[in-house]
Design an enzyme around this catalytic site. Structure first.
Site, PDB file in Angstrom:
ATOM      1  N   HIS A   1       2.675  -5.325 -20.178  1.00 54.37           N
ATOM      2  CA  HIS A   1       3.330  -4.310 -19.336  1.00 54.37           C
ATOM      3  C   HIS A   1       2.968  -2.889 -19.791  1.00 54.37           C
ATOM      4  CE1 HIS A   1       7.039  -3.558 -16.577  1.00 54.37           C
ATOM      5  NE2 HIS A   1       6.133  -2.598 -16.445  1.00 54.37           N
TER       6      HIS A   1
ATOM      7  N   ASP B   1       0.004  -7.953 -15.756  1.00 55.94           N
ATOM      8  CA  ASP B   1       0.602  -6.939 -16.632  1.00 55.94           C
ATOM      9  C   ASP B   1       2.104  -7.171 -16.771  1.00 55.94           C
ATOM     10  OD1 ASP B   1       0.537  -4.501 -18.186  1.00 55.94           O
ATOM     11  OD2 ASP B   1       1.423  -3.453 -16.481  1.00 55.94           O
TER      12      ASP B   1
ATOM     13  N   GLU C   1      10.064 -11.025 -19.247  1.00 58.09           N
ATOM     14  CA  GLU C   1       9.455 -10.172 -20.281  1.00 58.09           C
ATOM     15  C   GLU C   1      10.447  -9.879 -21.412  1.00 58.09           C
ATOM     16  OE1 GLU C   1       6.925  -7.603 -17.021  1.00 58.09           O
ATOM     17  OE2 GLU C   1       7.993  -6.527 -18.588  1.00 58.09           O
TER      18      GLU C   1
ATOM     19  N   LEU D   1       0.857  -1.210   0.000  1.00 54.45           N
ATOM     20  CA  LEU D   1       0.000   0.000   0.000  1.00 54.45           C
ATOM     21  C   LEU D   1       0.887   1.253   0.000  1.00 54.45           C
ATOM     22  CD1 LEU D   1      -3.145   0.620   0.187  1.00 54.45           C
ATOM     23  CD2 LEU D   1      -2.655   1.245   2.555  1.00 54.45           C
ATOM     24  N   GLY D   2       1.619   1.425  -1.098  1.00 53.70           N
ATOM     25  CA  GLY D   2       2.473   2.613  -1.237  1.00 53.70           C
ATOM     26  C   GLY D   2       1.738   3.682  -2.026  1.00 53.70           C
ATOM     27  N   ARG D   3       2.507   4.473  -2.787  1.00 54.03           N
ATOM     28  CA  ARG D   3       1.895   5.571  -3.569  1.00 54.03           C
ATOM     29  C   ARG D   3       0.824   5.032  -4.522  1.00 54.03           C
ATOM     30  NH1 ARG D   3       7.921   7.340  -3.969  1.00 54.03           N
ATOM     31  NH2 ARG D   3       7.917   5.295  -4.924  1.00 54.03           N
ATOM     32  N   ILE D   4       1.178   4.003  -5.304  1.00 60.89           N
ATOM     33  CA  ILE D   4       0.214   3.476  -6.282  1.00 60.89           C
ATOM     34  C   ILE D   4      -0.854   2.642  -5.575  1.00 60.89           C
ATOM     35  CG2 ILE D   4      -0.069   2.060  -8.355  1.00 60.89           C
ATOM     36  CD1 ILE D   4       2.886   2.766  -9.043  1.00 60.89           C
TER      37      ILE D   4
ATOM     38  N   ARG E   1       5.300  -4.588   5.087  1.00 59.94           N
ATOM     39  CA  ARG E   1       6.146  -4.995   6.213  1.00 59.94           C
ATOM     40  C   ARG E   1       5.784  -4.244   7.486  1.00 59.94           C
ATOM     41  NH1 ARG E   1      11.318  -3.788   2.811  1.00 59.94           N
ATOM     42  NH2 ARG E   1       9.853  -2.112   2.359  1.00 59.94           N
ATOM     43  N   THR E   2       5.158  -3.066   7.308  1.00 57.08           N
ATOM     44  CA  THR E   2       4.772  -2.289   8.493  1.00 57.08           C
ATOM     45  C   THR E   2       3.334  -1.784   8.375  1.00 57.08           C
ATOM     46  OG1 THR E   2       5.801  -0.412   7.368  1.00 57.08           O
ATOM     47  CG2 THR E   2       7.067  -1.405   9.144  1.00 57.08           C
TER      48      THR E   2
ATOM     49  N   ARG F   1       5.893  -6.380 -10.487  1.00 59.35           N
ATOM     50  CA  ARG F   1       6.962  -6.898 -11.324  1.00 59.35           C
ATOM     51  C   ARG F   1       6.755  -8.412 -11.417  1.00 59.35           C
ATOM     52  NH1 ARG F   1       7.634  -2.644 -12.958  1.00 59.35           N
ATOM     53  NH2 ARG F   1       9.412  -1.245 -12.808  1.00 59.35           N
TER      54      ARG F   1
HETATM   55  P1  NDP Z   1       6.135   2.719  -3.043  1.00 61.42           P
HETATM   56  O1  NDP Z   1       7.564   2.605  -2.628  1.00 61.42           O
HETATM   57  O2  NDP Z   1       5.386   3.967  -2.785  1.00 61.42           O
HETATM   58  O3  NDP Z   1       5.293   1.512  -2.383  1.00 61.42           O
HETATM   59  C1  NDP Z   1       5.770   0.213  -2.300  1.00 61.42           C
HETATM   60  C2  NDP Z   1       4.966  -0.529  -1.248  1.00 61.42           C
HETATM   61  O4  NDP Z   1       5.405  -1.900  -1.238  1.00 61.42           O
HETATM   62  C3  NDP Z   1       5.124   0.016   0.155  1.00 61.42           C
HETATM   63  O5  NDP Z   1       3.850   0.205   0.715  1.00 61.42           O
HETATM   64  C4  NDP Z   1       5.888  -1.076   0.908  1.00 61.42           C
HETATM   65  O6  NDP Z   1       5.392  -1.148   2.242  1.00 61.42           O
HETATM   66  C5  NDP Z   1       5.540  -2.327   0.119  1.00 61.42           C
HETATM   67  N1  NDP Z   1       6.585  -3.345   0.193  1.00 61.42           N
HETATM   68  C6  NDP Z   1       7.892  -3.199  -0.099  1.00 61.42           C
HETATM   69  N2  NDP Z   1       8.547  -4.353   0.124  1.00 61.42           N
HETATM   70  C7  NDP Z   1       7.623  -5.237   0.575  1.00 61.42           C
HETATM   71  C8  NDP Z   1       7.680  -6.599   0.983  1.00 61.42           C
HETATM   72  N3  NDP Z   1       8.834  -7.289   0.982  1.00 61.42           N
HETATM   73  N4  NDP Z   1       6.539  -7.199   1.380  1.00 61.42           N
HETATM   74  C9  NDP Z   1       5.371  -6.517   1.386  1.00 61.42           C
HETATM   75  N5  NDP Z   1       5.248  -5.225   1.007  1.00 61.42           N
HETATM   76  C10 NDP Z   1       6.376  -4.602   0.606  1.00 61.42           C
HETATM   77  O7  NDP Z   1       6.132   2.354  -4.603  1.00 61.42           O
HETATM   78  P2  NDP Z   1       5.068   2.768  -5.718  1.00 61.42           P
HETATM   79  O8  NDP Z   1       3.698   2.548  -5.189  1.00 61.42           O
HETATM   80  O9  NDP Z   1       5.416   4.084  -6.284  1.00 61.42           O
HETATM   81  O10 NDP Z   1       5.417   1.656  -6.835  1.00 61.42           O
HETATM   82  C11 NDP Z   1       5.350   0.284  -6.512  1.00 61.42           C
HETATM   83  C12 NDP Z   1       5.893  -0.588  -7.623  1.00 61.42           C
HETATM   84  O11 NDP Z   1       4.928  -0.723  -8.661  1.00 61.42           O
HETATM   85  C13 NDP Z   1       7.137  -0.092  -8.354  1.00 61.42           C
HETATM   86  O12 NDP Z   1       8.315  -0.310  -7.622  1.00 61.42           O
HETATM   87  C14 NDP Z   1       7.090  -0.919  -9.646  1.00 61.42           C
HETATM   88  O13 NDP Z   1       7.783  -2.130  -9.468  1.00 61.42           O
HETATM   89  C15 NDP Z   1       5.594  -1.209  -9.822  1.00 61.42           C
HETATM   90  N6  NDP Z   1       5.071  -0.504 -10.989  1.00 61.42           N
HETATM   91  C16 NDP Z   1       4.646  -1.218 -12.078  1.00 61.42           C
HETATM   92  C17 NDP Z   1       4.176  -0.563 -13.200  1.00 61.42           C
HETATM   93  C18 NDP Z   1       3.724  -1.319 -14.396  1.00 61.42           C
HETATM   94  O14 NDP Z   1       3.870  -0.806 -15.511  1.00 61.42           O
HETATM   95  N7  NDP Z   1       3.142  -2.504 -14.264  1.00 61.42           N
HETATM   96  C19 NDP Z   1       4.133   0.906 -13.280  1.00 61.42           C
HETATM   97  C20 NDP Z   1       4.548   1.554 -12.061  1.00 61.42           C
HETATM   98  C21 NDP Z   1       5.010   0.860 -10.978  1.00 61.42           C
HETATM   99  P3  NDP Z   1       6.352  -1.548   3.489  1.00 61.42           P
HETATM  100  O15 NDP Z   1       7.587  -0.713   3.336  1.00 61.42           O
HETATM  101  O16 NDP Z   1       5.521  -1.264   4.688  1.00 61.42           O
HETATM  102  O17 NDP Z   1       6.621  -3.020   3.304  1.00 61.42           O
END
Ligand code: NDP
Length: 323
Positions: free
Chosen positions: A280, A257, A262, A153-156, A176-177, A233
Site C-alpha cells: 500500500h 498495492d 491489510e 476514470l476519476g481524478r486518479i 457507472r456513467t 482498495r
Molecule cells: P474519484 O472520486 O475522482 O473517482 C472515482 C471513480 O470511480 C469515478 O470515476 C467513479 O465513476 C468510479 N466509481 C465509483 N463507484 C463505482 C462503481 N460502483 N463502479 C464503477 N466505477 C465506480 O476518486 P479518485 O480518483 O480521487 O480516487 C479513487 C480511489 O483510489 C480512492 O477512493 C481510493 O480508494 C483509491 N486510492 C488508493 C491509493 C493507494 O494508496 N493505493 C491512493 C489514492 C487513492 P462513476 O461515478 O461514473 O461510477
C-alpha cells in the site's frame, strides 16, 4: 495554540501534528490508556478530529462521545475509514485529501503495471541470487499491443490514462456513467470491458458500493492473457476469487498495492512467484504524503477561521454542516 480542542485518533506525520499543535489544543487519543474515561472527560470539548485511512477508524462509536464535533479531517482521498453516514446524520462535515496525490498514485500504477508484466522484481531477485551467472533471465510478457481498461476514470484514473497514452496502448474505461468529453472507449458493463481488454486497472473508491466489483465472472472474462492491477482498495477485489484465478491460469498475473485485510496478505498470494505485491505505497512519497498532511491541517484551520472546509466529501456538502 487556540482554545479549540482537536482530537487526533492515531499518530500522524509531523507536518500535521506540528500545524495542529500550533493552531489548536491537540489531544492524542492513543496516549490515553483508559480511552473511555478520557473521552467522557474531554469528548464534549472536541470540535474537530484529525484521522487517517492508514490508522484509526472513525466509526459510529467514536462519534457518540463527541456531541459537539463539527468536522472530521481525514488523511487520504479514500475515506472508507470514516462512517460518513453517521457524520451526515450529525451534521458533521468530513474532508479528505483529493488531487494532491493524483500524479504520485498514477506514477506508481504505471510502475506496478510494468513491474508485473516485465517481471522487474523477479529479475532483481534473479540477479541477486547469482542465477544470471548460470542462465539469462527468461523472457517476459509485454505491454505491447495490449488493451487497457480503467475501472473508475476519476481524478486518479484520468492521470493514469494520460500516462498510458504515452505507451501507445488502447484505453477504455468503465464507471457507472459515461463521461462527456472523454474520448476513451466507454463500457457500460464491467464484464463487457473485461472481455474487450487484457489489462484491468482498478482505481475506484472502496466501501460497500464497490465491494467485490472484481469477482470470478470478471476475472473469467479478462481471460488467460489478462492482467489485474489493483491500486484502489482491497475490498474492491474478491481476493479468494483472484487467488483461484491466478492459481488456475484463468488470468495471467496481477499487481496489487492493496488487500482485503491489510497489512495481512494471504500466504497463498505471497507464494505466487509471478504476482507483484506492494505494501500500500501508491501515494507513499515524502513529497506527496507531506502535501496530503498539509491539506488535513489546512481543512481544520480554514474551518475554524470561518472560511469553510477546503475539500469536503460529497456525502457531507458545505454549506449544510454545523457552522
Ligand atoms: P474519484 O472520486 O475522482 O473517482 C472515482 C471513480 O470511480 C469515478 O470515476 C467513479 O465513476 C468510479 N466509481 C465509483 N463507484 C463505482 C462503481 N460502483 N463502479 C464503477 N466505477 C465506480 O476518486 P479518485 O480518483 O480521487 O480516487 C479513487 C480511489 O483510489 C480512492 O477512493 C481510493 O480508494 C483509491 N486510492 C488508493 C491509493 C493507494 O494508496 N493505493 C491512493 C489514492 C487513492 P462513476 O461515478 O461514473 O461510477
Amino acid at each position: 495554540m487556540s482554545n479549540t480542542d482537536i482530537l487526533m485518533t492515531a499518530p500522524m506525520m509531523p507536518v500535521v501534528v506540528d500545524a495542529l499543535d500550533k493552531a489548536f489544543t491537540l489531544h492524542r487519543l492513543w496516549e490515553h490508556e483508559d480511552r473511555e474515561r478520557f473521552l467522557s472527560e474531554i469528548g464534549p470539548r472536541i470540535r474537530g478530529v484529525a484521522t487517517s485511512t492508514l490508522f484509526g477508524r472513525m466509526d459510529a462509536t467514536l462519534f457518540e462521545p463527541l456531541p459537539n464535533l463539527e468536522i472530521v479531517s481525514s488523511f487520504g482521498v479514500g475515506y472508507d475509514n470514516v462512517d460518513v453516514a453517521e457524520a451526515a446524520k450529525r451534521n458533521v462535515i468530513v474532508t479528505n485529501t483529493p488531487d494532491v496525490l493524483n500524479d504520485e498514485v498514477a506514477d506508481l500504477t504505471l510502475g506496478l503495471l510494468l513491474a508485473t508484466l516485465r517481471k522487474i522484481p523477479q529479475a532483481d531477485r534473479y540477479l541477486r541470487e547469482g542465477r544470471w551467472l548460470k542462465a539469462p533471465f527468461p523472457l517476459s510478457p509485454t505491454l505491447r499491443e495490449r488493451k487497457v481498461g480503467i475501472v473508475g476514470l476519476g481524478r486518479i484514473g484520468k492521470a493514469i490514462a494520460k500516462r498510458l497514452e504515452g505507451f501507445d496502448v488502447s484505453i477504455a474505461y468503465h464507471g457507472r456513467t459515461q463521461q462527456e468529453g472523454v474520448t476513451y472507449t466507454y463500457h457500460p458493463t464491467l464484464t463487457g470491458m473485461a472481455e474487450a481488454c487484457d489489462v484491468l486497472i482498478v482505481i475506484t473508491p472502496g466501501g460497500a458500493g464497490t465491494r467485490h466489483l472484481i469477482n470470478a465472472d470478471v476475472l473469467k472474462a479478462l481471460g488467460p492473457n489478462g492482467v489485474l492491477i489493483n491500486v484502489a482498495r482491497g475490498s474492491v477485489v474478491d481476493e479468494q476469487a483472484l487467488i483461484e484465478a491466478l492459481k488456475s491460469g484463468t488470468i495471467l498475473t496481477a499487481g496489487l498495492d492493496v488487500y482485503e485485510d491489510e497489512p495481512r496478505v494471504p500466504q497463498e498470494l505471497i507464494d505466487l512467484e509471478h504476482v507483484v505485491l506492494l505494501p500500500h505505497i501508491a501515494s507513499g512519497s515524502v513529497h506527496t504524503r507531506n502535501a496530503m498532511g498539509q491539506l488535513v491541517a489546512d481543512n481544520l484551520i480554514a474551518w475554524f477561521n470561518g472560511k469553510g472546509p477546503l475539500t469536503p466529501v460529497s456525502e457531507t456538502p458545505y454549506p449544510g454542516s454545523k457552522s
